[in-house]
Design a protein around this motif. Structure first.
Motif, PDB file in Angstrom:
ATOM      1  N   PRO A 117       0.843  -1.203   0.000  1.00 35.61           N
ATOM      2  CA  PRO A 117       0.000   0.000   0.000  1.00 35.61           C
ATOM      3  C   PRO A 117       0.876   1.250   0.000  1.00 35.61           C
ATOM      4  CG  PRO A 117      -0.533  -1.448   1.848  1.00 35.61           C
ATOM      5  CD  PRO A 117       0.682  -1.994   1.192  1.00 35.61           C
ATOM      6  N   ILE A 118       0.405   2.290  -0.662  1.00 35.28           N
ATOM      7  CA  ILE A 118       1.158   3.537  -0.739  1.00 35.28           C
ATOM      8  C   ILE A 118       0.297   4.665  -0.196  1.00 35.28           C
ATOM      9  CG2 ILE A 118       2.219   5.212  -2.295  1.00 35.28           C
ATOM     10  CD1 ILE A 118       2.879   2.909  -4.140  1.00 35.28           C
ATOM     11  N   TYR A 119       0.869   5.427   0.737  1.00 39.57           N
ATOM     12  CA  TYR A 119       0.168   6.586   1.277  1.00 39.57           C
ATOM     13  C   TYR A 119       0.304   7.745   0.309  1.00 39.57           C
ATOM     14  CZ  TYR A 119      -1.071  10.521   4.218  1.00 39.57           C
ATOM     15  OH  TYR A 119      -1.653  11.655   4.711  1.00 39.57           O
ATOM     16  N   ASN A 120      -0.807   8.384   0.003  1.00 38.19           N
ATOM     17  CA  ASN A 120      -0.833   9.523  -0.907  1.00 38.19           C
ATOM     18  C   ASN A 120      -1.129  10.767  -0.062  1.00 38.19           C
ATOM     19  OD1 ASN A 120      -1.573  11.510  -2.725  1.00 38.19           O
ATOM     20  ND2 ASN A 120      -2.513  10.073  -4.133  1.00 38.19           N
ATOM     21  N   PRO A 121      -0.094  11.509   0.354  1.00 32.25           N
ATOM     22  CA  PRO A 121      -0.320  12.659   1.231  1.00 32.25           C
ATOM     23  C   PRO A 121      -1.109  13.788   0.574  1.00 32.25           C
ATOM     24  CG  PRO A 121       1.967  12.595   0.524  1.00 32.25           C
ATOM     25  CD  PRO A 121       1.311  11.340   0.012  1.00 32.25           C
ATOM     26  N   GLU A 122      -1.028  13.886  -0.739  1.00 31.12           N
ATOM     27  CA  GLU A 122      -1.747  14.938  -1.459  1.00 31.12           C
ATOM     28  C   GLU A 122      -3.268  14.764  -1.323  1.00 31.12           C
ATOM     29  OE1 GLU A 122      -2.035  15.933  -6.080  1.00 31.12           O
ATOM     30  OE2 GLU A 122       0.003  15.998  -5.274  1.00 31.12           O
ATOM     31  N   LEU A 123      -3.723  13.523  -1.410  1.00 30.81           N
ATOM     32  CA  LEU A 123      -5.158  13.235  -1.319  1.00 30.81           C
ATOM     33  C   LEU A 123      -5.566  12.689   0.041  1.00 30.81           C
ATOM     34  CD1 LEU A 123      -5.612  11.497  -4.790  1.00 30.81           C
ATOM     35  CD2 LEU A 123      -6.172  13.857  -4.176  1.00 30.81           C
ATOM     36  N   LYS A 124      -4.587  12.453   0.925  1.00 33.94           N
ATOM     37  CA  LYS A 124      -4.820  11.834   2.231  1.00 33.94           C
ATOM     38  C   LYS A 124      -5.560  10.506   2.074  1.00 33.94           C
ATOM     39  CE  LYS A 124      -4.503  16.001   4.900  1.00 33.94           C
ATOM     40  NZ  LYS A 124      -5.099  16.893   5.854  1.00 33.94           N
ATOM     41  N   LEU A 160      -7.136   9.583 -15.058  1.00 32.04           N
ATOM     42  CA  LEU A 160      -7.554  10.797 -14.367  1.00 32.04           C
ATOM     43  C   LEU A 160      -6.509  11.308 -13.379  1.00 32.04           C
ATOM     44  CD1 LEU A 160     -11.264   9.844 -13.606  1.00 32.04           C
ATOM     45  CD2 LEU A 160     -10.369  11.185 -15.514  1.00 32.04           C
ATOM     46  N   GLU A 161      -5.451  10.530 -13.156  1.00 32.94           N
ATOM     47  CA  GLU A 161      -4.412  10.916 -12.209  1.00 32.94           C
ATOM     48  C   GLU A 161      -3.494  11.957 -12.841  1.00 32.94           C
ATOM     49  OE1 GLU A 161      -4.187   9.652  -8.958  1.00 32.94           O
ATOM     50  OE2 GLU A 161      -6.130   8.869  -9.534  1.00 32.94           O
ATOM     51  N   SER A 162      -2.987  12.840 -12.013  1.00 31.81           N
ATOM     52  CA  SER A 162      -2.111  13.891 -12.538  1.00 31.81           C
ATOM     53  C   SER A 162      -0.645  13.529 -12.365  1.00 31.81           C
ATOM     54  CB  SER A 162      -2.378  15.200 -11.805  1.00 31.81           C
ATOM     55  OG  SER A 162      -2.071  15.044 -10.435  1.00 31.81           O
ATOM     56  N   GLY A 163       0.193  13.945 -13.280  1.00 28.88           N
ATOM     57  CA  GLY A 163       1.646  13.886 -13.210  1.00 28.88           C
ATOM     58  C   GLY A 163       2.256  12.645 -12.604  1.00 28.88           C
ATOM     59  N   VAL A 164       2.891  12.817 -11.447  1.00 27.34           N
ATOM     60  CA  VAL A 164       3.622  11.746 -10.777  1.00 27.34           C
ATOM     61  C   VAL A 164       2.689  10.602 -10.407  1.00 27.34           C
ATOM     62  CG1 VAL A 164       4.934  11.161  -8.707  1.00 27.34           C
ATOM     63  CG2 VAL A 164       5.395  13.296  -9.893  1.00 27.34           C
ATOM     64  N   LEU A 165       1.491  10.925  -9.926  1.00 28.48           N
ATOM     65  CA  LEU A 165       0.554   9.872  -9.526  1.00 28.48           C
ATOM     66  C   LEU A 165       0.179   8.997 -10.708  1.00 28.48           C
ATOM     67  CD1 LEU A 165      -1.806  11.889  -7.149  1.00 28.48           C
ATOM     68  CD2 LEU A 165       0.085  10.371  -6.540  1.00 28.48           C
ATOM     69  N   SER A 166       0.062   9.586 -11.860  1.00 22.59           N
ATOM     70  CA  SER A 166      -0.262   8.820 -13.063  1.00 22.59           C
ATOM     71  C   SER A 166       0.841   7.834 -13.388  1.00 22.59           C
ATOM     72  CB  SER A 166      -0.486   9.762 -14.243  1.00 22.59           C
ATOM     73  OG  SER A 166      -0.704   9.036 -15.416  1.00 22.59           O
ATOM     74  N   ARG A 167       2.090   8.299 -13.337  1.00 22.40           N
ATOM     75  CA  ARG A 167       3.222   7.417 -13.632  1.00 22.40           C
ATOM     76  C   ARG A 167       3.342   6.301 -12.603  1.00 22.40           C
ATOM     77  NH1 ARG A 167       5.418  12.488 -14.815  1.00 22.40           N
ATOM     78  NH2 ARG A 167       6.572  12.532 -12.865  1.00 22.40           N
ATOM     79  N   ILE A 168       3.130   6.617 -11.333  1.00 27.12           N
ATOM     80  CA  ILE A 168       3.184   5.596 -10.283  1.00 27.12           C
ATOM     81  C   ILE A 168       2.081   4.580 -10.501  1.00 27.12           C
ATOM     82  CG2 ILE A 168       2.849   5.165  -7.822  1.00 27.12           C
ATOM     83  CD1 ILE A 168       4.211   7.880  -7.323  1.00 27.12           C
ATOM     84  N   GLY A 169       0.866   5.054 -10.785  1.00 28.12           N
ATOM     85  CA  GLY A 169      -0.269   4.153 -11.013  1.00 28.12           C
ATOM     86  C   GLY A 169      -0.027   3.226 -12.185  1.00 28.12           C
ATOM     87  N   LYS A 170       0.528   3.760 -13.259  1.00 25.34           N
ATOM     88  CA  LYS A 170       0.802   2.930 -14.433  1.00 25.34           C
ATOM     89  C   LYS A 170       1.808   1.839 -14.102  1.00 25.34           C
ATOM     90  CE  LYS A 170      -0.201   6.495 -17.789  1.00 25.34           C
ATOM     91  NZ  LYS A 170       0.367   7.463 -18.725  1.00 25.34           N
ATOM     92  N   LYS A 171       2.811   2.197 -13.307  1.00 24.68           N
ATOM     93  CA  LYS A 171       3.831   1.211 -12.945  1.00 24.68           C
ATOM     94  C   LYS A 171       3.263   0.172 -11.984  1.00 24.68           C
ATOM     95  CE  LYS A 171       8.547   0.769 -11.357  1.00 24.68           C
ATOM     96  NZ  LYS A 171       9.759   1.446 -10.975  1.00 24.68           N
ATOM     97  N   LEU A 172       2.541   0.625 -10.980  1.00 25.51           N
ATOM     98  CA  LEU A 172       2.009  -0.298  -9.974  1.00 25.51           C
ATOM     99  C   LEU A 172       0.936  -1.219 -10.529  1.00 25.51           C
ATOM    100  CD1 LEU A 172       1.670   1.956  -6.817  1.00 25.51           C
ATOM    101  CD2 LEU A 172       3.343   0.168  -7.229  1.00 25.51           C
ATOM    102  N   PHE A 173       0.046  -0.658 -11.321  1.00 22.12           N
ATOM    103  CA  PHE A 173      -1.111  -1.431 -11.771  1.00 22.12           C
ATOM    104  C   PHE A 173      -0.965  -1.904 -13.201  1.00 22.12           C
ATOM    105  CE2 PHE A 173      -2.767   1.834  -8.725  1.00 22.12           C
ATOM    106  CZ  PHE A 173      -2.712   0.995  -7.629  1.00 22.12           C
ATOM    107  N   ARG A 174       0.228  -1.684 -13.782  1.00 25.52           N
ATOM    108  CA  ARG A 174       0.565  -2.162 -15.121  1.00 25.52           C
ATOM    109  C   ARG A 174      -0.479  -1.770 -16.165  1.00 25.52           C
ATOM    110  NH1 ARG A 174       2.172  -5.522 -11.333  1.00 25.52           N
ATOM    111  NH2 ARG A 174       4.222  -6.395 -11.347  1.00 25.52           N
ATOM    112  N   THR A 175      -0.885  -0.525 -16.117  1.00 21.21           N
ATOM    113  CA  THR A 175      -1.840  -0.016 -17.102  1.00 21.21           C
ATOM    114  C   THR A 175      -1.093   0.776 -18.149  1.00 21.21           C
ATOM    115  OG1 THR A 175      -2.245   1.972 -15.823  1.00 21.21           O
ATOM    116  CG2 THR A 175      -3.717   0.114 -15.433  1.00 21.21           C
ATOM    117  N   ARG A 176      -1.685   0.890 -19.279  1.00 22.50           N
ATOM    118  CA  ARG A 176      -1.072   1.659 -20.369  1.00 22.50           C
ATOM    119  C   ARG A 176      -2.098   2.618 -20.943  1.00 22.50           C
ATOM    120  NH1 ARG A 176       1.946  -3.451 -23.076  1.00 22.50           N
ATOM    121  NH2 ARG A 176       2.928  -4.041 -21.154  1.00 22.50           N
ATOM    122  N   SER A 177      -1.607   3.760 -21.374  1.00 19.29           N
ATOM    123  CA  SER A 177      -2.515   4.710 -22.030  1.00 19.29           C
ATOM    124  C   SER A 177      -1.938   5.178 -23.330  1.00 19.29           C
ATOM    125  CB  SER A 177      -2.792   5.898 -21.122  1.00 19.29           C
ATOM    126  OG  SER A 177      -1.606   6.521 -20.722  1.00 19.29           O
TER     127      SER A 177
END
Length: 66
Positions: free
Chosen positions: A13-20, A49-66
């Motif tokens: 699990p990853i804590y997202n301080p921006e969104l709490k 729908l994720e912005s910037g860094v969160l989008s890149r992290i999400g793609k890596k963690l959840f192996r999604t592609r856009s």
């Protein structure tokens, strides 16, 4: 603890301080001063729908592609 996650092939699990929130298994749960709120249904993370860094992290963690 990281060794256990890696050995089991589990994404921690990853804590997202921006969104709490805590992001885990493509789900997002809110966090308060007392910890993670389990009484609320988690929301599904949409990497498009994720912005910037969160989008890149999400793609890596959840192996999604856009």
């Amino acid at each position: 603890m990281w060794t256990v996650f890696r050995a089991e092939g589990v994404t921690p699990p990853i804590y997202n301080p921006e969104l709490k929130t805590v992001d885990y298994d493509n789900r997002r749960r809110p966090v308060t001063d007392r910890g993670t709120v389990f009484s609320v249904e988690p929301t599904v993370i949409d990497p498009s729908l994720e912005s910037g860094v969160l989008s890149r992290i999400g793609k890596k963690l959840f192996r999604t592609r856009s």
